[in-house]
Design a protein around this motif. Sequence first.
Motif, PDB file in Angstrom:
ATOM      1  N   GLY A  88      39.990  -3.410   2.684  1.00 14.39           N
ATOM      2  CA  GLY A  88      40.843  -2.273   2.382  1.00 14.39           C
ATOM      3  C   GLY A  88      40.346  -1.432   1.238  1.00 14.39           C
ATOM      4  O   GLY A  88      41.113  -0.639   0.670  1.00 14.39           O
ATOM      5  N   GLY A  89      39.072  -1.578   0.875  1.00 13.09           N
ATOM      6  CA  GLY A  89      38.532  -0.802  -0.236  1.00 13.09           C
ATOM      7  C   GLY A  89      38.335   0.660   0.114  1.00 13.09           C
ATOM      8  O   GLY A  89      38.235   1.505  -0.776  1.00 13.09           O
ATOM      9  N   PHE A  90      38.242   0.969   1.397  1.00 17.82           N
ATOM     10  CA  PHE A  90      38.090   2.339   1.869  1.00 17.82           C
ATOM     11  C   PHE A  90      39.358   2.789   2.574  1.00 17.82           C
ATOM     12  O   PHE A  90      39.988   2.012   3.305  1.00 17.82           O
ATOM     13  CB  PHE A  90      36.957   2.452   2.897  1.00 17.82           C
ATOM     14  CG  PHE A  90      35.584   2.517   2.310  1.00 17.82           C
ATOM     15  CD1 PHE A  90      35.344   3.113   1.084  1.00 17.82           C
ATOM     16  CD2 PHE A  90      34.513   1.991   3.012  1.00 17.82           C
ATOM     17  CE1 PHE A  90      34.060   3.176   0.565  1.00 17.82           C
ATOM     18  CE2 PHE A  90      33.228   2.055   2.501  1.00 17.82           C
ATOM     19  CZ  PHE A  90      33.006   2.642   1.269  1.00 17.82           C
ATOM     20  N   THR A  91      39.738   4.029   2.408  1.00 16.86           N
ATOM     21  CA  THR A  91      40.688   4.638   3.332  1.00 16.86           C
ATOM     22  C   THR A  91      39.902   5.004   4.593  1.00 16.86           C
ATOM     23  O   THR A  91      38.667   4.988   4.602  1.00 16.86           O
ATOM     24  CB  THR A  91      41.307   5.907   2.736  1.00 16.86           C
ATOM     25  OG1 THR A  91      40.270   6.883   2.563  1.00 16.86           O
ATOM     26  CG2 THR A  91      41.990   5.616   1.405  1.00 16.86           C
ATOM     27  N   MET A  92      40.606   5.361   5.640  1.00 19.56           N
ATOM     28  CA  MET A  92      39.930   5.754   6.871  1.00 19.56           C
ATOM     29  C   MET A  92      39.029   6.963   6.635  1.00 19.56           C
ATOM     30  O   MET A  92      37.894   7.014   7.115  1.00 19.56           O
ATOM     31  CB  MET A  92      40.958   6.085   7.957  1.00 19.56           C
ATOM     32  CG  MET A  92      40.357   6.388   9.317  1.00 19.56           C
ATOM     33  SD  MET A  92      39.602   4.924  10.057  1.00 19.56           S
ATOM     34  CE  MET A  92      41.078   3.987  10.462  1.00 19.56           C
ATOM     35  N   LEU A  93      39.522   7.942   5.878  1.00 12.98           N
ATOM     36  CA  LEU A  93      38.720   9.128   5.605  1.00 12.98           C
ATOM     37  C   LEU A  93      37.480   8.772   4.801  1.00 12.98           C
ATOM     38  O   LEU A  93      36.381   9.272   5.086  1.00 12.98           O
ATOM     39  CB  LEU A  93      39.557  10.166   4.848  1.00 12.98           C
ATOM     40  CG  LEU A  93      38.807  11.428   4.410  1.00 12.98           C
ATOM     41  CD1 LEU A  93      38.182  12.139   5.605  1.00 12.98           C
ATOM     42  CD2 LEU A  93      39.748  12.365   3.653  1.00 12.98           C
ATOM     43  N   GLU A  94      37.621   7.907   3.799  1.00 15.62           N
ATOM     44  CA  GLU A  94      36.469   7.519   2.994  1.00 15.62           C
ATOM     45  C   GLU A  94      35.414   6.808   3.836  1.00 15.62           C
ATOM     46  O   GLU A  94      34.212   7.006   3.646  1.00 15.62           O
ATOM     47  CB  GLU A  94      36.920   6.623   1.832  1.00 15.62           C
ATOM     48  CG  GLU A  94      37.668   7.372   0.745  1.00 15.62           C
ATOM     49  CD  GLU A  94      38.307   6.447  -0.281  1.00 15.62           C
ATOM     50  OE1 GLU A  94      38.548   6.905  -1.412  1.00 15.62           O
ATOM     51  OE2 GLU A  94      38.557   5.262   0.056  1.00 15.62           O
ATOM     52  N   LEU A  95      35.861   5.977   4.771  1.00 15.68           N
ATOM     53  CA  LEU A  95      34.918   5.290   5.651  1.00 15.68           C
ATOM     54  C   LEU A  95      34.182   6.285   6.542  1.00 15.68           C
ATOM     55  O   LEU A  95      32.963   6.213   6.705  1.00 15.68           O
ATOM     56  CB  LEU A  95      35.644   4.257   6.501  1.00 15.68           C
ATOM     57  CG  LEU A  95      34.770   3.511   7.527  1.00 15.68           C
ATOM     58  CD1 LEU A  95      33.681   2.711   6.820  1.00 15.68           C
ATOM     59  CD2 LEU A  95      35.620   2.603   8.402  1.00 15.68           C
ATOM     60  N   LEU A  96      34.913   7.228   7.116  1.00 15.60           N
ATOM     61  CA  LEU A  96      34.291   8.242   7.967  1.00 15.60           C
ATOM     62  C   LEU A  96      33.277   9.064   7.187  1.00 15.60           C
ATOM     63  O   LEU A  96      32.176   9.349   7.675  1.00 15.60           O
ATOM     64  CB  LEU A  96      35.367   9.153   8.562  1.00 15.60           C
ATOM     65  CG  LEU A  96      36.255   8.532   9.647  1.00 15.60           C
ATOM     66  CD1 LEU A  96      37.476   9.408   9.899  1.00 15.60           C
ATOM     67  CD2 LEU A  96      35.476   8.329  10.944  1.00 15.60           C
ATOM     68  N   GLU A  97      33.636   9.449   5.979  1.00 18.40           N
ATOM     69  CA  GLU A  97      32.723  10.241   5.157  1.00 18.40           C
ATOM     70  C   GLU A  97      31.496   9.428   4.746  1.00 18.40           C
ATOM     71  O   GLU A  97      30.384   9.970   4.660  1.00 18.40           O
ATOM     72  CB  GLU A  97      33.455  10.777   3.928  1.00 18.40           C
ATOM     73  CG  GLU A  97      34.470  11.857   4.272  1.00 18.40           C
ATOM     74  CD  GLU A  97      35.264  12.344   3.064  1.00 18.40           C
ATOM     75  OE1 GLU A  97      35.739  13.492   3.088  1.00 18.40           O
ATOM     76  OE2 GLU A  97      35.401  11.559   2.094  1.00 18.40           O
ATOM     77  N   GLN A  98      31.708   8.143   4.519  1.00 19.65           N
ATOM     78  CA  GLN A  98      30.564   7.276   4.177  1.00 19.65           C
ATOM     79  C   GLN A  98      29.597   7.188   5.346  1.00 19.65           C
ATOM     80  O   GLN A  98      28.369   7.299   5.172  1.00 19.65           O
ATOM     81  CB  GLN A  98      31.076   5.882   3.812  1.00 19.65           C
ATOM     82  CG  GLN A  98      29.982   4.897   3.459  1.00 19.65           C
ATOM     83  CD  GLN A  98      29.765   4.790   1.969  1.00 19.65           C
ATOM     84  OE1 GLN A  98      29.577   5.804   1.296  1.00 19.65           O
ATOM     85  NE2 GLN A  98      29.818   3.586   1.460  1.00 19.65           N
ATOM     86  N   ILE A  99      30.127   6.994   6.547  1.00 14.09           N
ATOM     87  CA  ILE A  99      29.282   6.935   7.744  1.00 14.09           C
ATOM     88  C   ILE A  99      28.560   8.263   7.945  1.00 14.09           C
ATOM     89  O   ILE A  99      27.360   8.305   8.248  1.00 14.09           O
ATOM     90  CB  ILE A  99      30.129   6.580   8.981  1.00 14.09           C
ATOM     91  CG1 ILE A  99      30.631   5.138   8.883  1.00 14.09           C
ATOM     92  CG2 ILE A  99      29.327   6.771  10.268  1.00 14.09           C
ATOM     93  CD1 ILE A  99      31.639   4.755   9.948  1.00 14.09           C
ATOM     94  N   ASP A 100      29.286   9.356   7.745  1.00 10.08           N
ATOM     95  CA  ASP A 100      28.702  10.678   7.920  1.00 10.08           C
ATOM     96  C   ASP A 100      27.561  10.907   6.930  1.00 10.08           C
ATOM     97  O   ASP A 100      26.488  11.414   7.298  1.00 10.08           O
ATOM     98  CB  ASP A 100      29.786  11.746   7.744  1.00 10.08           C
ATOM     99  CG  ASP A 100      29.333  13.123   8.191  1.00 10.08           C
ATOM    100  OD1 ASP A 100      28.571  13.211   9.183  1.00 10.08           O
ATOM    101  OD2 ASP A 100      29.733  14.113   7.563  1.00 10.08           O
TER     102      ASP A 100
END
Length: 592
Positions: A88-100
């Motif tokens: 849970g260290g990432f929000t969904m948006l943070e995860l998407l931006e990290q992948i991007d």
Amino acid sequence: MALQLYHLAFAKCFFEVCKPMPNTRATSRRHRLIKAAESQLAITYQPTIWSHDYIRVLDDNFPTKFEEKVRELEKKTVMLLNVDFENGGFTMLELLEQIDDIERLGLGYRFQNDIRRALDIIASIHGTNVGLEEKQDSLHEASLRFRILRQHGYNVSPDFIRRFKDNHGGFIGCLETDVEGLLSLYEASHLAFMEESDLHEAKLFATKHLLKLKGRVNDAQALEQINHALEAPLYHRMLRLQARCYIHAYNKRQDANLLLLELATLDFNMIQATFRTELKELSKWWKKTGLAQELGFIRDRLMECFFWTVGVVFEPQYNSCRVRLTKVCTLITVIDDIYDVYGSLDELQIFTDAVRRWDINAIDDMPKYLKLGFGALYNTITEVGSNTSVGQGENIIPILVKVWGELFEAFLVEAKWTRDKYIPTFDDYLDNAWRSVSGVVIVTHGYFLINHEIKKDVIESLEKYHDLMKWSSMVFRLYNDLATSSNEIERGKTVNAISCYMHENGVCEEVARAYITTLIDEAWSKLVKVHVACSQELANPFIDMAINLARISHCTYQYGDGHGAPDSRAKDRVLSVIIEPIAFKEIEHMYT
């Protein structure tokens, strides 16, 4: 034909300024095309600026200490992706931006499995109607989620767009100044299927308001992002060139993840050093063939062919594929020149028949220039086929010969059209032209060169992916014709997409070019749909190669014939991707 490589000088442009023309002028327009074909126009060939002596002294060393650092940073990034998200260290948006960020930085190939696991979770949470139930999602997040999932082959719905429209069906007014949201929507809209009208409308909306914002935003980084997007959408960009651009842009961000920045920089330079090693090997091969020395009418474009191949498959594990595929592209260029500007029809027919029979004894009846061309083709394809077939139980040479034979038959059709001063219908032209552009030959060879376990069912499965190769080749063909058509007509070759459409419909060049541009957009949409349809059945590397073929076509022909008549812009692309590493001063602070 494929990989047009002309540098021409003429008194004036063939095409007229666009203006209304009554149908009674269609006949005179055809006479002008025929007259151009009959004229004797001098062709001068731009010599290569990338000599063997230049290539052989390139520095291809990459320090061992940096290789060790890359491995260390890769492990840390894997931990960052997996542990933080699961805890849970990432929000969904943070995860998407990290992948991007990872993918834009050119690192996606290193973390394919980790990214796929994360996207499987995201897709399972949101289902096929991605974002529809997330009422609080921003336009940026919803668009980003859709784009990332679809570009990875997930069959997701664009219904999220409806949440950002008012009761009258228009987009909510406050979105018109949402730079981040508009950029994400713009990028997402370029992954639309033909029938997805909401996404096509979104593209128009986002483009319109990004253009307006160009003159209003005071943020230099935001303006740079807008200009970069409007120049070409992310999905259409050559991956290595995009990676270098993004590393530069990411380095300016205050919120940049220094771990990712360091890894991306070292990774780019490491892969680039591998490219230079491969290039040295290829330059020796090219010189040994003697084709550039013996056939004075061909274009010497080894570097451009290697750049093209890097655009198709850049990952370091495919170095053998890249070397052999460059040989294929170089031979396509040479033999294209034989059909296009030198050989007589009788001689070309003999050559085509010999290739279809794969008969090395046929060279006895060929003139010297065809002997050289056939010999180089025979030796290279036999080498590729034999090395690929060893230990895999299947002989792929007949399949390779088949696609070469079909390519040369398409070349021959165009040569006959030119000789007979015949302008086919637009549909007849395209039906031959998507084959003559050579995409099928390139992708077919790549298919076997990246599949290490060739089995009978794998060979048979290649035939199922006709549409993947067709629409990638169609993008290739149409970009090629937009960049080369005017020069082709001036030198006497009357057949290309522009001239055929002008002749058949009684319109001027401007109208024809606008129509071809719409066809390119349609071909991209069809390619995206095929991508999604076959992602679950076909190995991802092959899908990526087909899409990358369309991307490198866009890169090469966006501002002219960057393959055949390379200008300073084309030279800079080669320098950025292959020759010049990211300067150490840009990353030295990481080691102080």
